[in-house]
Design a protein around this motif. Sequence first.
Motif, PDB file in Angstrom:
ATOM      1  N   LEU A 168     -53.301 -76.576  63.273  1.00  0.00           N
ATOM      2  CA  LEU A 168     -53.966 -77.022  64.509  1.00  0.00           C
ATOM      3  C   LEU A 168     -52.890 -77.576  65.422  1.00  0.00           C
ATOM      4  O   LEU A 168     -51.903 -78.151  64.956  1.00  0.00           O
ATOM      5  N   GLN A 208     -55.748 -79.563  69.909  1.00  0.00           N
ATOM      6  CA  GLN A 208     -56.959 -79.453  69.107  1.00  0.00           C
ATOM      7  C   GLN A 208     -57.261 -80.755  68.388  1.00  0.00           C
ATOM      8  O   GLN A 208     -58.432 -81.131  68.244  1.00  0.00           O
ATOM      9  N   ARG A 209     -56.209 -81.450  67.938  1.00  0.00           N
ATOM     10  CA  ARG A 209     -56.440 -82.756  67.317  1.00  0.00           C
ATOM     11  C   ARG A 209     -57.010 -83.749  68.330  1.00  0.00           C
ATOM     12  O   ARG A 209     -57.840 -84.596  67.995  1.00  0.00           O
ATOM     13  N   GLU A 246     -60.580 -83.109  68.695  1.00  0.00           N
ATOM     14  CA  GLU A 246     -61.326 -83.489  67.494  1.00  0.00           C
ATOM     15  C   GLU A 246     -61.921 -84.892  67.605  1.00  0.00           C
ATOM     16  O   GLU A 246     -62.813 -85.255  66.830  1.00  0.00           O
ATOM     17  N   PRO A 250     -49.692 -82.070  63.424  1.00  0.00           N
ATOM     18  CA  PRO A 250     -50.133 -80.891  64.180  1.00  0.00           C
ATOM     19  C   PRO A 250     -48.960 -80.210  64.874  1.00  0.00           C
ATOM     20  O   PRO A 250     -47.879 -80.788  65.016  1.00  0.00           O
ATOM     21  N   TYR A 269     -56.249 -75.761  75.621  1.00  0.00           N
ATOM     22  CA  TYR A 269     -57.269 -75.572  74.588  1.00  0.00           C
ATOM     23  C   TYR A 269     -58.619 -75.965  75.160  1.00  0.00           C
ATOM     24  O   TYR A 269     -58.779 -77.062  75.702  1.00  0.00           O
ATOM     25  N   ALA A 321     -63.266 -79.520  62.504  1.00  0.00           N
ATOM     26  CA  ALA A 321     -61.876 -79.058  62.509  1.00  0.00           C
ATOM     27  C   ALA A 321     -61.756 -77.627  62.002  1.00  0.00           C
ATOM     28  O   ALA A 321     -60.889 -76.867  62.456  1.00  0.00           O
ATOM     29  N   LEU A 328     -62.156 -75.286  64.987  1.00  0.00           N
ATOM     30  CA  LEU A 328     -61.371 -75.446  66.208  1.00  0.00           C
ATOM     31  C   LEU A 328     -60.428 -74.271  66.458  1.00  0.00           C
ATOM     32  O   LEU A 328     -60.193 -73.900  67.613  1.00  0.00           O
ATOM     33  N   ASN A 329     -59.871 -73.696  65.395  1.00  0.00           N
ATOM     34  CA  ASN A 329     -58.929 -72.585  65.572  1.00  0.00           C
ATOM     35  C   ASN A 329     -59.577 -71.230  65.297  1.00  0.00           C
ATOM     36  O   ASN A 329     -58.883 -70.229  65.125  1.00  0.00           O
ATOM     37  N   ARG A 389     -55.607 -71.096  70.334  1.00  0.00           N
ATOM     38  CA  ARG A 389     -56.094 -70.127  69.344  1.00  0.00           C
ATOM     39  C   ARG A 389     -55.237 -68.865  69.322  1.00  0.00           C
ATOM     40  O   ARG A 389     -55.223 -68.147  68.320  1.00  0.00           O
ATOM     41  N   GLN A 410     -49.050 -70.454  64.766  1.00  0.00           N
ATOM     42  CA  GLN A 410     -50.150 -71.240  64.217  1.00  0.00           C
ATOM     43  C   GLN A 410     -51.147 -70.344  63.487  1.00  0.00           C
ATOM     44  O   GLN A 410     -51.665 -70.712  62.427  1.00  0.00           O
ATOM     45  N   GLU A 414     -52.116 -70.419  59.420  1.00  0.00           N
ATOM     46  CA  GLU A 414     -53.489 -70.531  58.924  1.00  0.00           C
ATOM     47  C   GLU A 414     -53.799 -69.441  57.908  1.00  0.00           C
ATOM     48  O   GLU A 414     -54.530 -69.661  56.939  1.00  0.00           O
TER      49      GLU A 414
END
Length: 789
Positions: free
Chosen positions: A424, A428-429, A432, A474, A483, A681, A684-685, A697, A702, A706
């Motif tokens: 993330l 994105q954090r 959150e 992150p 984002y 969470a 989010l991605n 995204r 990143q 993932e």
Amino acid sequence: MGKAAAPCTGSGGLVSILSAVPCLSCKPQPAAERRMNETALGKSAASVGLASDTYKGWLFKWTNYLKGYQRRWFVLSNGLLSYYRTQAEMGHTCRGTINLSTAHIDTEDSCHIVLTNGGRTYHLKASSEVERQRWVTALELAKAKAIRMMHNQSDDSGDEEPTSHSDKSELHNTLKTLSSKLDDLSTCNDLIAKHGAALQRSLNELESLKPPAESGEKIKAVNERATLFRITSNAMINACRDFLELAETHSRKWQRALQYEREQRIRLEETIEQLAKQHNSLERACRGTTVLSVNTTGVPNTSKAECARPVKGEASDEDDETEYFDAMEDAPAFITVTADPTHRRPEGNFSGTAGGNPESWNLDDSHQARHNESAARTTQFRKRRRSQIPNKPNYSLNLWSIMKNCIGKELSKIPMPVNFNEPLSMLQRLTEDLEYHELLDKAAKCENSLEQLCYVAAFSVSSYSTTVYRTAKPFNPLLGETYELDRQEEHGFRSLCEQVSHHPPAAAHHVYSKRGWVLWQEITISSKFRGKYLSIMPLGVIHLQFPSNGNHYVWRKVTSTVHNIIVGKLWIDQSGEIEIVNHKTKDKCQLKFSPYSYFSRDVPRKVTGVVTDANNKAYYALSGTWDDKIECAKVVQSQRSSTSSENRQKTVYQTLLPKLLWKKYPLPENAENMYFFSALALTLNEPEERVAPTDSRLRPDQRLMEEGRWDEANMEKQRVEEKQRGVRRRRETEASLALEEGRDYKGEHQPMWFEKREDPITGEMVHKFKGGYWEAKDKQDWKACPHIF
């Protein structure tokens, strides 16, 4: 007067001697200069390895990650290296001193010097390679002299056990000095062989000469070569003498010290093994005790840290250097006492809420039903989105192995591997924080501003609930990265973040909810690495406004601390105070995050707070933990008291039974293998169509991380970061060119969706949302977006 050439080779204390000895291929020196050099070299050769009394000069010293290298005045005298900010400070303020007799001198590259003595390390940088070599030579000579002085002053009988730290350091430094002397011998040997061969050739040429004129010139050359040979021979003889003296002095102690070190290592390994077994046994016992407590008493399960916390007076691992951040010592301490529901307050002691008595308040028992209904509605919508991601690969993480190599270097130019990240971005954090947005939906329906402030306070605490197990960092967003989180259909809000600055890194955030609230903030992260822990201090103000009544709340975040950076399991704590102010009514809520301590009997991660009006009268008391829940109790009356032990004033609040404001959602199944992500969470991605090309995204490194392809992610991360650096270098070049030509440079980076304005409340210049993003999304018009990936 001719110029002496640089030496062919040299090392350690011999550099100062050999630096004036030319190669045989150089032209002969004039006689006057030769005599002067011969005299100087003769004196140096007679005292090889001895430093001059004092050596001074400017060096750049590494201070911290924020300031980097700073120019300092260094003084080398009597085996001690001291430094000052300026030359004027020499008479009164020394900033630090390191003893060279037990120090390790290392050179990283052509300009850097590293001095290590026990737990103290100086990272120094010279202005040039020549200047670095001068300092290294002076330091080596001063170290050798300090060691000899220490030996002369100590009892050299050799009968004592080398048990002290100074003896071990002495052994290490002696071995290093011997190695340096051996290098000197090797250098001198090469030079003697070279000069001897040249001398022999000159003598052969002399024998074959016949003309008298030519003979005189050749004889002069032979004399010069003979002089060089004699000087070099003297240097070698002195180096041999030093080497033999050191060897004879320490031969017996080396054998005893090495044997002692072997025995100590074996005992240490056995001790560590025993400690590891005891640690595992204690963990199992603690876990069993916790489960038994839940089954027999119904008390909620506490954290492992709470189980292992010793009571006051017991042994503890807490050392004397524990620091607590941002916790104000003069914060008003208070005690809450639950009152009888039928209790009536004495007249004049408390002013109830507008339009009601102390017992009648709107945070009633129906809150739990609304909470459950909201949770069920949220779960229903979440079923449409993904509920899991690929499991985290089982790669070992050792943050210290990376951090120690970053000391003294520019962190922005060091690509940190994805091994220490979670998939993330920081944007994105930041988004959150909206996981418990329903608290703001409820706050928007409150007619009383003080009750509304309770929900706002619970929302500010809830944003930390996701950090309790999230020790990975992150991704740092690229400049211009965005984002979006569009949850208007499910939850009524739309969120947009953009990275508006890279040095320092800053992110702007704007959220609009059709359920009656608007939130915006600009956050800059400041961090301090203190060796065994890392302090993360978010800088910036959070704004929350309710258009229906005009209430405008402002607050700042507290400090997060990541512990056990060097060794042990990473864990995070929050400490400090949050002051939430309603700038319309001047109501306040003072929240205190208590730092964790082995010696405290309080619940770990404890949060307490009081809601007061503009006249500083308390109406509600808040309590709970930042990783679980927050409760609110109506204050019936309050009074000041003092404790006899410390004679410090405390406020005792008599309250009604507490009501639950916020409760953390349970983590999804298998969360420990999915970076401990919450249900929000995990989504989010999730890939989504129609987002901007700069959306997190779409960030390739990143996404690869993932998917578990960490090696590819590391290569892609280096590529996108180098692309960003190339753009920055191009802008700097264009700005410099514009400055030289006397024109204004207008090519600075400008955020796409935010613009800089003055905050009317704080007076600071902050980035605020200027609109246009959601319209561009509807039209799919992204042609103005930069290509950052």
